[in-house]
Design an enzyme around this catalytic site. Sequence first.
Site, PDB file in Angstrom:
ATOM      1  N   GLU A 121     -32.903 -36.426  -0.718  1.00 52.12           N
ATOM      2  CA  GLU A 121     -34.146 -36.093  -1.404  1.00 52.12           C
ATOM      3  C   GLU A 121     -35.219 -37.153  -1.119  1.00 52.12           C
ATOM      4  OE1 GLU A 121     -34.100 -33.238  -2.465  1.00 52.12           O
ATOM      5  OE2 GLU A 121     -32.700 -32.800  -4.081  1.00 52.12           O
ATOM      6  N   ASP A 125     -22.908 -31.056   2.754  1.00 55.72           N
ATOM      7  CA  ASP A 125     -22.926 -31.440   1.342  1.00 55.72           C
ATOM      8  C   ASP A 125     -22.087 -30.524   0.462  1.00 55.72           C
ATOM      9  OD1 ASP A 125     -24.689 -29.324   1.762  1.00 55.72           O
ATOM     10  OD2 ASP A 125     -26.467 -30.567   1.491  1.00 55.72           O
ATOM     11  N   ASN A 139     -39.197 -29.614  -0.378  1.00 58.77           N
ATOM     12  CA  ASN A 139     -39.656 -30.997  -0.523  1.00 58.77           C
ATOM     13  C   ASN A 139     -39.334 -31.856   0.710  1.00 58.77           C
ATOM     14  OD1 ASN A 139     -36.929 -31.286  -0.696  1.00 58.77           O
ATOM     15  ND2 ASN A 139     -36.870 -32.253  -2.710  1.00 58.77           N
ATOM     16  N   HIS A 165     -36.316 -32.177   2.106  1.00 61.78           N
ATOM     17  CA  HIS A 165     -34.970 -32.766   2.185  1.00 61.78           C
ATOM     18  C   HIS A 165     -34.166 -32.151   3.326  1.00 61.78           C
ATOM     19  CE1 HIS A 165     -33.035 -29.772  -0.947  1.00 61.78           C
ATOM     20  NE2 HIS A 165     -32.947 -29.281   0.244  1.00 61.78           N
TER      21      HIS A 165
HETATM   22  C1  F6R Z   1     -27.565 -27.013   2.473  1.00 60.92           C
HETATM   23  C2  F6R Z   1     -28.492 -28.135   2.544  1.00 60.92           C
HETATM   24  C3  F6R Z   1     -29.931 -28.013   2.164  1.00 60.92           C
HETATM   25  C4  F6R Z   1     -30.568 -26.673   2.564  1.00 60.92           C
HETATM   26  C5  F6R Z   1     -32.018 -26.609   2.085  1.00 60.92           C
HETATM   27  C6  F6R Z   1     -32.647 -25.267   2.400  1.00 60.92           C
HETATM   28  O1  F6R Z   1     -26.274 -27.383   2.888  1.00 60.92           O
HETATM   29  O2  F6R Z   1     -28.065 -29.192   2.885  1.00 60.92           O
HETATM   30  O3  F6R Z   1     -30.644 -29.071   2.749  1.00 60.92           O
HETATM   31  O4  F6R Z   1     -30.509 -26.526   3.948  1.00 60.92           O
HETATM   32  O5  F6R Z   1     -32.065 -26.827   0.711  1.00 60.92           O
HETATM   33  O6  F6R Z   1     -32.020 -24.267   1.647  1.00 60.92           O
HETATM   34  P1  F6R Z   1     -32.323 -22.731   1.908  1.00 60.92           P
HETATM   35  O7  F6R Z   1     -31.802 -22.424   3.257  1.00 60.92           O
HETATM   36  O8  F6R Z   1     -31.539 -21.996   0.836  1.00 60.92           O
HETATM   37  O9  F6R Z   1     -33.792 -22.565   1.792  1.00 60.92           O
END
Ligand code: F6R
Length: 241
Positions: A143, A67, A136, A138
Site C-alpha cells: 500500500e 498475497d 491507489n 498498490h
Molecule cells: C491481488 C493483488 C492486488 C490486486 C489489485 C487489483 O493478488 O495483489 O494487488 O491485483 O488490488 O485488484 P482487481 O483486479 O480486483 O481490481
Amino acid sequence: MRVLVVENYDEMSKKAASMVASQVILKPDSILGLATGDTPLGLYKELIRLYREQLVSFKEVKSFNLDEYLGLSKDNEQSYHYYMMENLFKHIDMNLENINIPDGMAENIEEECIRYEKKIAEACGIDMQVLGIGTNGHIGFNEPDIKFEAETHLVNLDEETIEVNSRFFQSIGEVPTQALSMGIKTIMHSKKVILLAYGIGKADAIAKTIRGKITPDLPASILQLHRDVTIIMDKAAASKL
Ligand code: F6R
C-alpha cells in the site's frame, strides 16, 4: 517499460495469456508469480482454454501467489487459496505440490513470511510475475507509503483497499484488515513483470505509474526501474496517459 493499449478486457486477457503461455512453452519449469482479483480472471480462463487445447502444459511449473488475507483458511471462499483453486489450478495440470500461497492461518506470521521468501529464493526467483494494480497504485498488497526494500511481510490494508475489496464480501466489516504480501523487493527481483489494468477506475494509478515520479506514495511507480515490464491495459485504463 513496454506499454500496450488494447481495445478491451478480452484482448488484454488474451495478450497476457499468450505471454504467460509462451513463457511456459519456452521454459516448462518456469516459476510464475500470480495475482488474484478481477483483473486476471480472463487471463486464467484463456490459460485454461490453451491447456485444454493441449497448446501448453503446467506440469512442471511452480507458482507463487502475491498475497493472502490474514486469518482466512484455505477453504474460506474469500481466501486467495480458494480463488486460485477455483479459477485456475483445478482446471489445469499443475502439480499441487508446486503451488505456493502465503498461509494466512500460520501460527507465527513472521516465520511464515521468512519461509515464503526463502522458498522463492530456493526456486531461483520468479521468471514471470503477473500483477494487477489497486486504485491507489498498490501492487500485491504493498500500500502507499511502503518501504521499497520490503520482502514478504504482514501489511495493514489501506481503507481504500478494504472498501474496494468489500465487493467480494457480505459486508465491509468482514474484510480482513491485514494480509501477507510479497514485498516490492520480492516483486522487483522477478525476471519479467506483466501488469494488467482495465477500466476507468485504474486510469489515475496507471498514469502515475508510467508518467509520475517514483515514490512510495504510488507503489507501482517503482516498476519504472524494472528492466522487463510489460503493461497491458484497455483504452479506459489508458485514458489519462
Ligand atoms: C491481488 C493483488 C492486488 C490486486 C489489485 C487489483 O493478488 O495483489 O494487488 O491485483 O488490488 O485488484 P482487481 O483486479 O480486483 O481490481
